[in-house]
Write a protein that holds these residues in place. Structure first.
Motif, PDB file in Angstrom:
ATOM      1  N   SER A 109      29.199  40.010  47.659  1.00 40.67           N
ATOM      2  CA  SER A 109      29.963  40.145  46.712  1.00 40.67           C
ATOM      3  C   SER A 109      29.390  40.769  45.523  1.00 40.67           C
ATOM      4  O   SER A 109      29.932  41.145  44.654  1.00 40.67           O
ATOM      5  CB  SER A 109      30.996  38.876  46.253  1.00 40.67           C
ATOM      6  OG  SER A 109      29.833  38.048  45.855  1.00 40.67           O
ATOM      7  N   SER A 110      27.889  40.600  45.507  1.00 38.47           N
ATOM      8  CA  SER A 110      27.119  40.788  44.160  1.00 38.47           C
ATOM      9  C   SER A 110      26.466  41.963  44.273  1.00 38.47           C
ATOM     10  O   SER A 110      26.292  43.010  43.348  1.00 38.47           O
ATOM     11  CB  SER A 110      26.480  39.595  43.729  1.00 38.47           C
ATOM     12  OG  SER A 110      25.537  39.387  44.657  1.00 38.47           O
ATOM     13  N   GLN A 113      27.992  47.691  45.425  1.00 40.32           N
ATOM     14  CA  GLN A 113      28.582  48.114  44.256  1.00 40.32           C
ATOM     15  C   GLN A 113      29.663  49.067  44.490  1.00 40.32           C
ATOM     16  O   GLN A 113      29.703  49.912  45.675  1.00 40.32           O
ATOM     17  CB  GLN A 113      27.878  48.558  43.071  1.00 40.32           C
ATOM     18  CG  GLN A 113      26.737  47.495  42.345  1.00 40.32           C
ATOM     19  CD  GLN A 113      27.324  46.273  41.887  1.00 40.32           C
ATOM     20  OE1 GLN A 113      28.138  46.353  40.865  1.00 40.32           O
ATOM     21  NE2 GLN A 113      27.192  45.150  42.387  1.00 40.32           N
ATOM     22  N   ARG A 114      30.769  49.349  43.522  1.00 34.85           N
ATOM     23  CA  ARG A 114      31.608  50.477  43.672  1.00 34.85           C
ATOM     24  C   ARG A 114      30.808  51.700  44.093  1.00 34.85           C
ATOM     25  O   ARG A 114      29.858  52.173  43.415  1.00 34.85           O
ATOM     26  CB  ARG A 114      32.485  50.575  42.480  1.00 34.85           C
ATOM     27  CG  ARG A 114      33.596  51.437  42.719  1.00 34.85           C
ATOM     28  CD  ARG A 114      34.402  51.686  41.506  1.00 34.85           C
ATOM     29  NE  ARG A 114      34.769  50.280  40.855  1.00 34.85           N
ATOM     30  CZ  ARG A 114      35.963  49.602  41.234  1.00 34.85           C
ATOM     31  NH1 ARG A 114      36.625  50.130  42.367  1.00 34.85           N
ATOM     32  NH2 ARG A 114      36.274  48.580  40.691  1.00 34.85           N
ATOM     33  N   ASP A 116      29.199  52.169  46.843  1.00 34.33           N
ATOM     34  CA  ASP A 116      28.454  51.825  48.073  1.00 34.33           C
ATOM     35  C   ASP A 116      29.122  51.723  49.149  1.00 34.33           C
ATOM     36  O   ASP A 116      30.208  51.533  49.064  1.00 34.33           O
ATOM     37  CB  ASP A 116      27.569  50.649  47.615  1.00 34.33           C
ATOM     38  CG  ASP A 116      26.726  50.810  46.514  1.00 34.33           C
ATOM     39  OD1 ASP A 116      26.179  51.726  46.066  1.00 34.33           O
ATOM     40  OD2 ASP A 116      26.098  49.884  46.104  1.00 34.33           O
ATOM     41  N   SER A 135      33.511  42.419  47.316  1.00 41.37           N
ATOM     42  CA  SER A 135      32.780  43.591  46.578  1.00 41.37           C
ATOM     43  C   SER A 135      33.675  44.843  46.642  1.00 41.37           C
ATOM     44  O   SER A 135      34.831  44.866  47.239  1.00 41.37           O
ATOM     45  CB  SER A 135      31.686  43.914  47.912  1.00 41.37           C
ATOM     46  OG  SER A 135      31.189  45.217  47.318  1.00 41.37           O
ATOM     47  N   HIS A 136      33.335  45.771  45.575  1.00 44.45           N
ATOM     48  CA  HIS A 136      33.948  46.902  45.369  1.00 44.45           C
ATOM     49  C   HIS A 136      33.555  48.026  46.202  1.00 44.45           C
ATOM     50  O   HIS A 136      33.901  49.405  46.010  1.00 44.45           O
ATOM     51  CB  HIS A 136      34.038  47.325  43.865  1.00 44.45           C
ATOM     52  CG  HIS A 136      34.824  46.335  42.808  1.00 44.45           C
ATOM     53  ND1 HIS A 136      35.929  45.973  42.945  1.00 44.45           N
ATOM     54  CD2 HIS A 136      34.057  45.382  42.133  1.00 44.45           C
ATOM     55  CE1 HIS A 136      36.393  44.915  42.124  1.00 44.45           C
ATOM     56  NE2 HIS A 136      35.144  44.843  41.510  1.00 44.45           N
ATOM     57  N   ALA A 137      32.782  47.928  47.124  1.00 47.49           N
ATOM     58  CA  ALA A 137      32.257  48.928  48.040  1.00 47.49           C
ATOM     59  C   ALA A 137      33.187  49.256  48.959  1.00 47.49           C
ATOM     60  O   ALA A 137      34.182  48.414  49.562  1.00 47.49           O
ATOM     61  CB  ALA A 137      30.836  48.432  48.733  1.00 47.49           C
ATOM     62  N   TYR A 247      17.908  38.748  41.229  1.00 48.80           N
ATOM     63  CA  TYR A 247      19.409  39.219  41.191  1.00 48.80           C
ATOM     64  C   TYR A 247      20.409  38.481  41.256  1.00 48.80           C
ATOM     65  O   TYR A 247      21.202  38.007  40.757  1.00 48.80           O
ATOM     66  CB  TYR A 247      19.369  40.446  41.826  1.00 48.80           C
ATOM     67  CG  TYR A 247      20.602  41.189  41.940  1.00 48.80           C
ATOM     68  CD1 TYR A 247      20.843  42.259  40.923  1.00 48.80           C
ATOM     69  CD2 TYR A 247      21.679  40.988  42.769  1.00 48.80           C
ATOM     70  CE1 TYR A 247      22.073  42.767  40.838  1.00 48.80           C
ATOM     71  CE2 TYR A 247      23.173  41.627  42.529  1.00 48.80           C
ATOM     72  CZ  TYR A 247      23.001  42.692  41.576  1.00 48.80           C
ATOM     73  OH  TYR A 247      24.310  43.329  41.560  1.00 48.80           O
ATOM     74  N   PHE A 251      23.522  37.202  39.307  1.00 49.95           N
ATOM     75  CA  PHE A 251      24.984  37.856  39.538  1.00 49.95           C
ATOM     76  C   PHE A 251      25.592  37.132  40.720  1.00 49.95           C
ATOM     77  O   PHE A 251      26.614  37.737  41.016  1.00 49.95           O
ATOM     78  CB  PHE A 251      24.602  39.292  39.860  1.00 49.95           C
ATOM     79  CG  PHE A 251      24.177  40.141  38.774  1.00 49.95           C
ATOM     80  CD1 PHE A 251      24.778  40.429  37.811  1.00 49.95           C
ATOM     81  CD2 PHE A 251      22.765  40.463  38.621  1.00 49.95           C
ATOM     82  CE1 PHE A 251      24.438  41.329  36.860  1.00 49.95           C
ATOM     83  CE2 PHE A 251      22.093  41.204  37.786  1.00 49.95           C
ATOM     84  CZ  PHE A 251      23.197  41.379  36.604  1.00 49.95           C
TER      85      PHE A 251
END
Length: 373
Positions: A109-110, A113-114, A116, A135-137, A247, A251
């Motif tokens: 989830s971290s 990214q959008r 990806d 996730s926004h991927a 990271y 995040f």
């Protein structure tokens, strides 16, 4: 009745009607062919003694962590254990999570990214699916262990690309084509993420897993190793670079916003890894070989698997539940895996082989399975 209660009731009735309703039970048959305790660590008196002795040597240790790792819940012993486990698996670094579910959700989830792309095997674990959903991927899935289908999805991928697989699949027990997957990810500059939950303790030198066995430690972006299967305790670790660890600390919400595991849990994990060096790693494979040989001699069809997870397919939820009930009445703890947990028409008995299953128990189980066919 409120609308939400009616909705809940209707959904439960739907599960009852198709014989897929789940329920809890404390009535457990005595001969274990069900649990993920493949090496017998969860029931090991020697491991328990190691854990208790280590705890006794720690003066004034707390019963609970008292907060998240970022507040009061971090200890030097926890960080030393993370470094010890990372070194064991030949990884640069690692971060412990409270469960395999938390680890997969936190990682997936971290990091993506959008913009990806995440590409997962179609039989990937629910915890990975849930992490990807958060996730926004962009998300794709490929046919199980099908390299050609994966490549067709890689050709559509944009941004940072993440390919997510399990080294050993939890319901089928079969192994991912990790060498081919690694080569393909290298060609498309994709990041390979491998869940080693059911390979740890079983494959590789001293149970280091399939990534170590195949010398792919440098080719894999991240590994998820869980402690609740062959290691017999609880929790999980994400292995990767030092940057990835830092990271995730910053995040990964399932790490940041949860109370840390108590010190006795971390001690159990540490001792379990030490105990791995004391056991006969061939014994579990001897038991698996015996089970599969007996199945073949009795002409019982099973899913192809070299792991401790063995599956025997049935045609429906009803037939699978009846088969499990029959075996349980004989004293064997064998469970039915029903749709929708697995695809409709692929319901099965999921049989787990353990080092503590005697040869006589294994042969007896196969004889009863023959009666069901």
């Amino acid at each position: 009745m409120r609308n939400v209660e009616r909705f809940i009731g209707d959904k439960l009735q739907e599960r009852k009607d198709n014989l897929s309703i789940r329920s809890l039970s404390t009535n457990i048959p005595p001969v274990d062919f069900c649990s993920n305790d493949y090496l017998g660590f969860a029931r090991s008196g020697e491991l328990k003694h190691m854990i208790n002795s280590t705890l006794a040597s720690m003066q004034n240790h707390l019963n609970g962590a008292g907060g998240s790792r970022l507040l009061s819940g971090n200890t030097r012993f926890t960080e030393e254990t993370e470094a010890f486990i990372a070194d064991f698996h030949q990884a640069e670094s690692g971060l412990i999570f409270n469960s395999g579910y938390d680890a997969n959700v936190g990682l997936l989830s971290s990091v993506p990214q959008r913009g990806d792309t995440i590409i997962t095997d179609e039989l990937i674990h629910a915890s990975i699916i849930d992490g990807c959903r958060l996730s926004h991927a962009t998300r794709f899935k490929f046919y199980h262990n099908n390299i050609n289908d994966l490549e067709s999805k890689l050709k559509l991928a944009k941004g940072n690309i993440f390919v997510v697989v399990e080294s050993v699949y939890s319901m089928d027990g079969n192994i991912a084509p990790l060498l081919a997957l690694s080569d393909l990810c290298e060609r498309y500059k994709a990041n390979l993420i491998v869940d080693e939950a059911h390979a740890t303790g079983i494959f590789g030198a001293n149970g280091r897993g399939l990534i170590n066995q195949l010398n792919l430690t440098k080719q894999v972006f991240a590994r998820i190793v869980t402690f609740g299967k062959a290691l017999g305790v609880h929790g999980a670790i994400v292995l990767g670079s030092q940057n990835l660890r830092q990271y995730l600390i910053n995040f990964a919400r399932s790490f940041i916003y949860t109370t840390a595991a108590p010190i006795h849990n971390i001690v159990a994990v540490n001792c379990s890894y030490q105990y791995l060096s004391k056991i006969d790693h061939q014994l579990i494979h001897q038991k698996i070989t015996l089970f599969r040989k007996a199945l073949k001699e009795n002409h019982i069809k099973t899913l192809s698997s070299e792991s401790a997870i063995q599956g025997i397919l049935f045609s429906s939820n009803e037939a699978t539940k009846q088969a499990a009930a029959n075996l349980q009445s004989k004293g064997f703890d064998v469970r039915a895996i029903l749709s929708p947990t697995v695809a409709l028409g692929k319901e099965r008995l999921r049989i787990c082989v353990h080092t503590y299953n005697t040869d006589e128990e294994i042969i007896s189980l196969v004889n009863y399975l023959k009666e069901l066919n």
